[in-house]
Enzyme design. Structure first.
Site, PDB file in Angstrom:
ATOM      1  N   LYS A 178       0.874  -1.181   0.000  1.00  0.00           N
ATOM      2  CA  LYS A 178       0.000   0.000   0.000  1.00  0.00           C
ATOM      3  C   LYS A 178       0.906   1.225   0.000  1.00  0.00           C
ATOM      4  O   LYS A 178       1.417   1.648   1.041  1.00  0.00           O
ATOM      5  CB  LYS A 178      -0.876  -0.026   1.255  1.00  0.00           C
ATOM      6  N   GLU A 253       9.202   1.423  11.483  1.00  0.00           N
ATOM      7  CA  GLU A 253      10.297   2.394  11.379  1.00  0.00           C
ATOM      8  C   GLU A 253       9.657   3.770  11.400  1.00  0.00           C
ATOM      9  O   GLU A 253       8.975   4.153  10.459  1.00  0.00           O
ATOM     10  CB  GLU A 253      11.094   2.119  10.096  1.00  0.00           C
ATOM     11  N   CYS A 287      13.626  10.148   7.639  1.00  0.00           N
ATOM     12  CA  CYS A 287      13.484   9.643   9.030  1.00  0.00           C
ATOM     13  C   CYS A 287      14.787   9.818   9.786  1.00  0.00           C
ATOM     14  O   CYS A 287      14.801  10.116  10.965  1.00  0.00           O
ATOM     15  CB  CYS A 287      13.147   8.156   9.049  1.00  0.00           C
ATOM     16  N   GLU A 384      10.207  15.835  15.905  1.00  0.00           N
ATOM     17  CA  GLU A 384      10.578  15.614  14.506  1.00  0.00           C
ATOM     18  C   GLU A 384       9.804  16.610  13.640  1.00  0.00           C
ATOM     19  O   GLU A 384       8.577  16.622  13.647  1.00  0.00           O
ATOM     20  CB  GLU A 384      10.244  14.179  14.095  1.00  0.00           C
TER      21      GLU A 384
HETATM   22  P1  ADP Z   1       2.040  11.194   6.750  1.00  0.00           P
HETATM   23  O1  ADP Z   1       0.984  11.708   7.672  1.00  0.00           O
HETATM   24  O2  ADP Z   1       3.222  12.032   6.732  1.00  0.00           O
HETATM   25  O3  ADP Z   1       1.534  10.838   5.379  1.00  0.00           O
HETATM   26  P2  ADP Z   1       1.823   8.544   7.802  1.00  0.00           P
HETATM   27  O4  ADP Z   1       2.665   7.860   8.786  1.00  0.00           O
HETATM   28  O5  ADP Z   1       0.434   8.873   8.231  1.00  0.00           O
HETATM   29  O6  ADP Z   1       2.599   9.833   7.389  1.00  0.00           O
HETATM   30  O7  ADP Z   1       1.749   7.723   6.440  1.00  0.00           O
HETATM   31  C1  ADP Z   1       2.609   6.699   6.058  1.00  0.00           C
HETATM   32  C2  ADP Z   1       1.806   5.609   5.379  1.00  0.00           C
HETATM   33  O8  ADP Z   1       0.824   5.132   6.302  1.00  0.00           O
HETATM   34  C3  ADP Z   1       1.025   6.056   4.140  1.00  0.00           C
HETATM   35  O9  ADP Z   1       1.008   4.999   3.186  1.00  0.00           O
HETATM   36  C4  ADP Z   1      -0.375   6.280   4.699  1.00  0.00           C
HETATM   37  O10 ADP Z   1      -1.387   6.143   3.709  1.00  0.00           O
HETATM   38  C5  ADP Z   1      -0.471   5.159   5.711  1.00  0.00           C
HETATM   39  N1  ADP Z   1      -1.462   5.386   6.758  1.00  0.00           N
HETATM   40  C6  ADP Z   1      -1.863   6.568   7.300  1.00  0.00           C
HETATM   41  N2  ADP Z   1      -2.809   6.371   8.232  1.00  0.00           N
HETATM   42  C7  ADP Z   1      -3.031   5.036   8.313  1.00  0.00           C
HETATM   43  C8  ADP Z   1      -3.896   4.191   9.094  1.00  0.00           C
HETATM   44  N3  ADP Z   1      -4.741   4.697   9.981  1.00  0.00           N
HETATM   45  N4  ADP Z   1      -3.837   2.861   8.895  1.00  0.00           N
HETATM   46  C9  ADP Z   1      -2.972   2.331   8.002  1.00  0.00           C
HETATM   47  N5  ADP Z   1      -2.152   3.069   7.222  1.00  0.00           N
HETATM   48  C10 ADP Z   1      -2.159   4.402   7.373  1.00  0.00           C
END
Ligand code: ADP
Length: 482
Positions: A178, A253, A287, A384
């Site tokens: 994903k 991570e 990161c 961060e």
């Molecule tokens: P940012 O907010 O900077 O995009 P995230 O950590 O939220 O960073 O996003 C990293 C990944 O996690 C992306 O692929 C995002 O779509 C996914 N993601 C965000 N929220 C969720 C969630 N609740 N469950 C699973 N995946 C998520």
């Protein structure tokens, strides 16, 4: 800026070897100018379920029957195809992430390298025999988890896909990937190349979509046997909680506030470009960005003024013009970053990179800034920021430097700059960090080097051979034969 002609439809998902439409789509924006790039798939529960089913079929079929050698050959061929397509991958990442051309190209080459490394490693992971009671033979076997879920962010899509999916495929897992909703084009191109490389249908499935929809559906899916996630601490906690419901292992991570420790006996000519680049690379959206520079007081002024000079000489611009610093990923990130920076108004800013007049007005640009001296407990030295900002913190003694370096909730990467061999060894032991670089700073680089954090930086290791243990499970066989 237009997308180049693509050998796949960017609004489709790849499930079971077939490209297909989703019910809805999302709009992908070029962060360098705010223009629309294309529509991408908005995967939902049903798409994720279909992808997991396809992955399970691959495990029950052609993919599950392949030998480790054959899996390795698929990965090695994929690495070759990635190399042949470096320029198109670079272009896609430049448009999608706003990553300057040279940095995007380095990521594409790293993706190839991950495929080569894990291609070569696939048939070199084995169990052991264990001396046991008389009349027994006991041995262990490394086996795939089964269906693995990979939720990746937008900051280094190619590198993170390479290390995560590469390791999982090497061990014989079938993957559902994903990618982030802000940047998924290179993930789709990678899937296209994997098909060409001869991976059986369903071994790698790619479903772009929103985190709260496709991401959450993948994280809570009861037939996913392992999850690997790179992203924010907040989302990592959600994913670990969802995984706990199904009692599956998770590799997380989650970023950091990585320090570099500069002692008075350091070779500053060698250190200075690393000190700055490790903070400004990818506009600070890394990161392992070296966001805290701890400097021994006797060389503080020298280091500060030389870093300031480098900041002033850096270039900012649209990613395709290959500047040092491109835009952030989105205007949403820009707003978030600027809000966090509000807390810095009481701090001395000692250098800024000049913003050119002709930047596209709708691009997500922010100005790189160097602050110092900054108290170690200030929010700018603790949180961060995920943007092009570094803080300078003076210290007097080695003990104080260690205390400051270890004084955040994170522990991902640390850098040490000193000529003293004894100090190098002491600090390598005492720094609370997943990686310690001595007189260099990898900023997370190094395909062969196990990578991951402690504390709120996460747990589990990706990269290197170590990752293969995480992407597999160990079975012990005890045979009594008399
Ligand atoms: P940012 O907010 O900077 O995009 P995230 O950590 O939220 O960073 O996003 C990293 C990944 O996690 C992306 O692929 C995002 O779509 C996914 N993601 C965000 N929220 C969720 C969630 N609740 N469950 C699973 N995946 C998520």
């Amino acid at each position: 800026m237009m997308l180049p002609a693509l050998p796949f439809n960017p609004s489709h998902v790849l499930i079971g070897g077939a490209w297909r439409k989703t019910r809805d789509t999302l709009t992908l924006i070029n962060p360098s100018d705010g223009d629309t790039l294309c529509e991408i798939a908005r995967g939902d529960d049903a798409d994720i379920d279909a992808a997991v089913t396809a992955a399970q079929s691959a495990l029950d079929g052609a993919w599950g029957k392949m030998t480790a050698l054959e899996r390795g050959r698929c990965l090695t061929r994929l690495g070759q195809l990635v190399l042949e397509n470096v320029e198109i991958l670079t272009r896609l990442e430049t448009l999608d992430v706003g990553k300057p051309v040279t940095q995007a190209r380095a990521d594409a080459i790293a993706l190839a390298r991950y495929c080569e490394f894990y291609g070569g490693a696939a048939d070199k992971v084995h169990g052991e025999t264990i001396p046991y009671l008389d009349g027994y033979t006991v041995y262990t076997m490394r086996e795939p988890h089964g269906v693995t879920g990979h939720i990746v962010p937008w900051n280094y899509p190619m590198q993170i896909i390479g290390r995560s999916v590469g390791g999982a495929l090497a061990m014989g897992n079938a993957c559902v990937l994903k990618p982030a909703e802000d940047a998924c084009l290179t993930a789709l191109m990678f899937a296209h190349l994997a098909k060409e490389a001869g991976f059986p249908d369903g071994a790698l499935n790619v479903v772009p979509g929103l985190g709260t929809e496709a991401g959450a559906a993948l994280a809570r899916h009861p037939r996913v046997q392992h999850l690997s996630f790179t992203g924010s601490v907040q989302t990592g906690k959600i994913i670990q909680t969802l995984a706990a419901e199904n009692v599956v292992p998770v590799t997380l991570e989650l970023g950091g506030k990585s320090p570099q420790l500069v002692f008075e006996d350091a070779d500053l000519d060698e250190a200075l470009p690393f000190l700055v680049n490790a903070g400004l690379q990818n506009a600070g959206q890394t990161c392992s960005a070296a966001s805290r520079i701890l400097i021994q007081r006797s060389v503080y002024e020298t280091v500060a003024s030389r870093m300031a000079e480098i900041y002033r000489a850096k270039t900012i611009g649209p990613a395709s013009s290959d500047p040092d610093i491109g835009p952030l990923i989105s205007t949403k990130q820009k707003t978030r970053f600027k809000a966090l920076l509000q807390t810095a108004c009481d701090l001395p800013c000692i250098a800024e990179t000049p913003i050119p007049d002709d930047l596209p007005v709708n691009g997500a640009y922010v100005q790189p800034r160097l602050f110092g001296p900054v108290p170690p407990d200030h929010s700018l030295a603790q949180d961060e920021l995920f943007g092009p900002v570094q803080v300078l913190i003076p210290f007097d003694s080695e003990d104080e430097a260690i205390q400051i370096a270890n004084g955040t909730i994170y522990g991902l990467v640390a850098g040490v700059w000193t000529a003293s061999g004894a100090r190098q060894m002491r600090l390598a032991k005492k720094l609370k960090s997943g990686q310690v670089f001595i007189n260099n700073y990898g900023a997370g680089g190094g395909v062969e080097l196990p990578f991951g954090g402690i504390g709120k930086s996460g747990h589990g290791r990706e990269k290197g051979f170590e990752a293969l243990y995480g992407f597999s499970t160990l079975k012990t066989v005890a045979a009594k034969h008399g």
